[in-house]
Every structure is written in structure tokens, then in C-alpha cells.
Write a protein that holds these residues in place. Sequence first.
Motif, PDB file in Angstrom:
ATOM      1  N   THR A  28       0.821  -1.208   0.000  1.00  0.00           N
ATOM      2  CA  THR A  28       0.000   0.000   0.000  1.00  0.00           C
ATOM      3  C   THR A  28       0.855   1.257   0.000  1.00  0.00           C
ATOM      4  O   THR A  28       1.840   1.335   0.731  1.00  0.00           O
ATOM      5  N   SER A  83      -2.905  -4.435   4.212  1.00  0.00           N
ATOM      6  CA  SER A  83      -1.590  -4.533   3.578  1.00  0.00           C
ATOM      7  C   SER A  83      -0.677  -5.566   4.208  1.00  0.00           C
ATOM      8  O   SER A  83      -0.741  -5.830   5.409  1.00  0.00           O
ATOM      9  N   LEU A 124      -4.229  -0.397  -7.804  1.00  0.00           N
ATOM     10  CA  LEU A 124      -5.557   0.025  -7.373  1.00  0.00           C
ATOM     11  C   LEU A 124      -5.475   1.450  -6.837  1.00  0.00           C
ATOM     12  O   LEU A 124      -4.803   1.702  -5.843  1.00  0.00           O
ATOM     13  N   THR A 140      -4.033   4.616  -1.123  1.00  0.00           N
ATOM     14  CA  THR A 140      -5.122   5.117  -0.289  1.00  0.00           C
ATOM     15  C   THR A 140      -4.633   6.242   0.626  1.00  0.00           C
ATOM     16  O   THR A 140      -3.442   6.384   0.858  1.00  0.00           O
ATOM     17  N   PHE A 194      -0.534  -6.828  -5.499  1.00  0.00           N
ATOM     18  CA  PHE A 194      -1.415  -5.662  -5.479  1.00  0.00           C
ATOM     19  C   PHE A 194      -0.628  -4.441  -5.028  1.00  0.00           C
ATOM     20  O   PHE A 194       0.064  -4.498  -4.009  1.00  0.00           O
ATOM     21  N   PHE A 243      -1.674  -0.813  -3.870  1.00  0.00           N
ATOM     22  CA  PHE A 243      -2.926  -0.187  -3.485  1.00  0.00           C
ATOM     23  C   PHE A 243      -2.636   1.224  -2.996  1.00  0.00           C
ATOM     24  O   PHE A 243      -1.760   1.429  -2.161  1.00  0.00           O
TER      25      PHE A 243
END
Lengths: 308, 361
Positions: free
Chosen positions: B37, B205, B161, B195, B191, B193
Motif C-alpha cells: 500500500t 496490507s 488500485l 489510499t 497488489f 494499493f
Amino acid sequence: MAAELASTRAVSRTFEPVRAPLLIPTWVIIGFFLVAPVLMMLAYSFLTKEFRGGVIWEFSLAAYDQFIFDRGLFGDEPPQIEWTYIVIFVRSIIQAGVATLLCLIIGFPTAYFIATRPRATRSMWLFLVTVPYWVNLLIRTVSMKFLIRDNGPLNEALLGLGVINEPIALINTDFAVQLGLFYSYLPFMVLPIYASVERYDFALSEAAADLYANRWTILRRVILPIVRPGIVAGCILVFVPSLGAFLAPDLLGGAKNFLIGSLIEEQFKGNAGNWPFGAAASMILLSLVLIALFIYARRQARRSAQAL
Amino acid sequence: MAEGNIAIDVRNAVKRFGAVTALAGASLTIRDNEFFTLLGPSGCGKTTLLRLIAGFEEITEGEILLYGEDIGALPPNRRPINTVFQHYALFPHMTVAENVAFGMRRLRWSKADIEDQTGRILDLVKLGDLAARRPAQLSGGQQQRVALARAMAPGPKVLLLDEPLSALDLKLRQAMRIELKQIQKETGITFVFVTHDQEEALTMSDRIAVMSAGEIRQVGTPREIYEAPVDRFVADFIGETNVLDVTVHRGPEGVWTCRLPGGAAFPCQTGRPPQDGAAAHVLIRPERLSLVSEAACENGMTGVIDQAVYLGTDIQYGVRLDGGPALLVRAQNAGESAEPFRPGDRVGLAIAPGAARLLID
């Protein structure tokens, strides 16, 4: 879901009590300037011609008969199909089609370019597109004639640069007519396409690129289908007036290859005209356009019904 | 697949937009199979970094390697990486199935394979029965699933993402967190990500990179980031925290002691040894503090309760220390009978072992 759909269909009730009176001016204008002239032409097309122009109020199918059948010089031979006017119609459709295509080829990139400029400069670009249209259509068409004639600036420049040895014969050709129509109606193509590209979400192009689409595929599979309503509107707005135009064909085509617009214009000009025949030709043109639009609208309706 | 296999290696990436530097030399490695993340406030450069990895922006300086291969010069359509966009960017003129098949079509998969995979992926995101719908006929949560399905269908090595849950309401967002994590585990796709929601980052995460002002401040597991933040920014950004001004003193056997201006003293943890007697900040999470009676207080941290806020699962107290700062203390709500402390009461504070961490700026 159903509630959402219903709410989008609901119309504001704020103006309901005054809606009818507020609509009166619209109905008067549409009635007076659209419905009445068309009905008048429809009536004229079924009347008998007066030799010095005008009509005699006597029912007759002569105008339509003249359009479709050839009965010889004295009208006493067995009827054959009259090809003259059909050829004029087909030629006009081709000319208008080419002009529309030219407008699309130039208009789409132009609209796309403007829609992708920073917001602040877009209105300036749009203004620039419309600047030539502050000048009267006749003046513009005549200037075009001067630009492309044999010893006009275009040929002089090409000769001077050594690109060509002899002037290109542009004036009085079909291409000159297409060019004139293209120039006359280009903004009608640019503006609706601009309106739909401007609303297009460019994240969709990124998403397509992210999913392995190259530029051409992005254009064909994503951008064009989404901005299609704008393209269709632009094509209709260019094609329909091109079909009935007479200035460009007369001035740039040298009135050599007659088009519908000129044919109709001739019937109402001076003493040599034939009003019922001109009206009949107009009605046939109008019907063809309406039928084409109707078929398109039906297809669209079916398509969006599928979508839902 | 080895744990340490590196999927993405960002080396000193710089991105400038004209005079604005969005990313000021970021380096990080993202491992294969990892839920990684990028966390930070808006404008910190996390989305820019994501867009550099996807190929939507051209890197100004530095390089990005995907499994050891420099992808800096490749356009997005040549990178085996797919993106779930913040506002989904679903193709409105295509059905759900056509949206999902879009990437596979471009890769010239066979018709049968595309059909198979579309069915499988739609089942995975629980949208099997909506394949013929258009995006406009779906709810926000369903659109989000289509975006996920569309990006996963071509089997990318890495899935990006971009704040995919930010447009959903709270309940749905919480459910999707668990589901996303599950899907990531099942598919084994790496992934990345993005945010700004620290809770989202902590719950989902494997590792987090905290970013601020175009720089990466700290990379670590959620536990490391939460319990051992490297600086005050990270400490403040992740969760609620008490930051106190102290002086540090070396005690016996390498134990460090923090002394508050009021005289209270307690042991603290530190990664880097500071200078003896230096001024420093110490970080204590509110839930690692507890209220005790004044008499039972061993470290000298005594004071008055300012306020008590009822939070449902917890009760949060504000305590003003004698001659010193105010602290937040969070205690589990143990029921009405076990609530002996009220505003105005004099109390002492106890710190859980290892809970006080020295910050060196």
C-alpha cells in the motif's frame, strides 16, 4: 434502481400551471415558419402551373408525373422512366455525401483538438472556428471561386513554388462544389462533435490503454462509439443543407452538373419557372430526408432498448 | 514463488510537472505476491507514483523495473500491469462481459479462453448473473467489482488500485476490504494499493509505504509502521497518538529514560541511540496508556481528568498532567460498573511495557 429511473423521468411541476401559455410563442413560430410553408409547398405540388410563374388552383399530378415519367416532347408517347431528375438526385446525394465526409475528416480532429485544450482557451478556439461565418455565405462562396480559379492565388502559389507546371483545373468541377459545401457547413460538424468530445471522460482512454489497446483501437473501440451521437448530429447538420444547397453548385460548379438545389431554385426564378414542379421536387427531397432520419431514429431506439 | 522475489523495483523516481515536483526521488521494492500500500495525504505523490508504474506519466528521472526489466520506456498498453481506477472508468457502451473481455481481446486470446476467463472472473467477484448489464445499470459497489474483474481478467503480473474504495459507503467499504484481501491471496497477484485511509492500509496490507510531500517516509509492515514510526509525520498520520517533549537520559544497562518537564520519568525504546541529556519527542499510543489511582502511580505521571468521551467500544479520557502536557488515554469499555474515573478526578498514568518510543527527527 426502478426508483432511480422513475425519478429521472419525473418532470418538475413548478411551471405546470403556466406551461401552456408559455409555449404559445414557440407554437406560433413553428406553425408560421415551419408547418405553414411546408403545407403550402405540399399544396402547390398538386396544382397546375401558370406559365409566367405561380399556380392555377386546379388539382393536378402533372408535376410528379413530369418528375418520374418521360412522355416525349408532346406528351403523347408511351411513358418511360425519366432519368434526368433521378440522376440529378443521385448526383446531389453523392456531392452532399462527399462534402459531409470531408467535414467529418477535418471536423473530428478539429473538435477533438479544441476539446482537449485547457478549459480557458477552448472558447477562443471555438470562436475562431465560427469567425468566417460572420461573413455572408454568398461572399464566402465567391471568394472561394476567386481563390481556386485557374489564375487565382492557389494556382499562382503552386506554380510559383514549382509544384505544378500548369494550373490545376479546380473551378467548375465536382470537387470545387464539394470544397464549397465543405467550407459552408464545417462548423455544423465541429460544434456537435466538440460538445460530445468535451463530455468524454479521458480516463476511459487511459483504461483502454491500460488494457493493451493501442491508439487506433482506443479511437475505434472507445472514443468513436461514445461520441457517436455528436458525429451523427454533425453529419445530419451538414448533409441535409448540402443536399439542397444551390450557391456552391452554381458558383463553383459552373452550373454544369445540375444539383437538386439549383433545379428547385430554377423553378421559382423569373418567368421560366414551374412552381408545381419545384414544389414536387422539394417534397420528394423532403420525404427522402425524413425517411432516412426515421429509419435512423428507429435503429437508435432499438439499440437503446437493447441497452436497457 | 520465493518470498523475496522482487516484482517492482522503483529506483530514485522523480516526476516533475513543469516547476512542480510531484515525486522527489522515491525508491522502493515491492515483492512478488505482496499486498503493498502507498499511503499518504492527498498531494503526497502516491497517485503519481502509481501512474508512473502504470505508464500514464513519463518518468522524469530514475527507473522502474518490473521483474528486473526496465519498463520506463514502454507505453501503458505494453506493460503487463492493469489498473483499477478510482472512478472505475468502465466503458459505458459495453456490457459487463464486454468490459471484462476488453483486455483479453486486445491480447488476442481465443474466443473460448476469453469466455472461460470472463465467466471465472465474474464468479470470483460474484457478478456472474449481471454479465449482460451495462455499467449504468449497476450500483456503485457492483461497478467497483466490474472494474476489479476487468483489470484482473488478462492475468496481469501486478494490479494497481487507485483508491478503489473511496467512492463506496462505509459498510460496503469495510466488506470490500476483506474481500479484496481475500481475492489477492487467492489469485496471488501482486497488489499495489493507493489510499489516504490509514485504517484501510493497516487492515489490508502486507507492507505499507507512508508518503509525504513527494517522498517516502517509511516502508514497513502495518505493525512496524504503527508501533515504530520513524518520524513525527508517520506517527501523526497513522492513528491517534501522544507526542511529548522530553529529555533523554542514559540509564544502567543501556536503558534510556525519558524525563518530562514536570519531573515524571519512564523508560523508553529507541532504534537509534540519542545523545545523553538531549531533548527529544516521545510517542505513546493512547491505548497503551491506562489510568490508575494516584497512589498506585510509579512513574510520577499524575494529573486531572479533563474529559471523558464515550466511543462505544472504548472510552477516551483527556488527562492534564501536573505541570505538563495533556494526554489522551483510551480504555476499553468494560461496562458501567467498571467506570470509576470521572472528569475532575485525580489519577495516575501507567505505560504498557515498551509502549513509549523515542522519535528522532
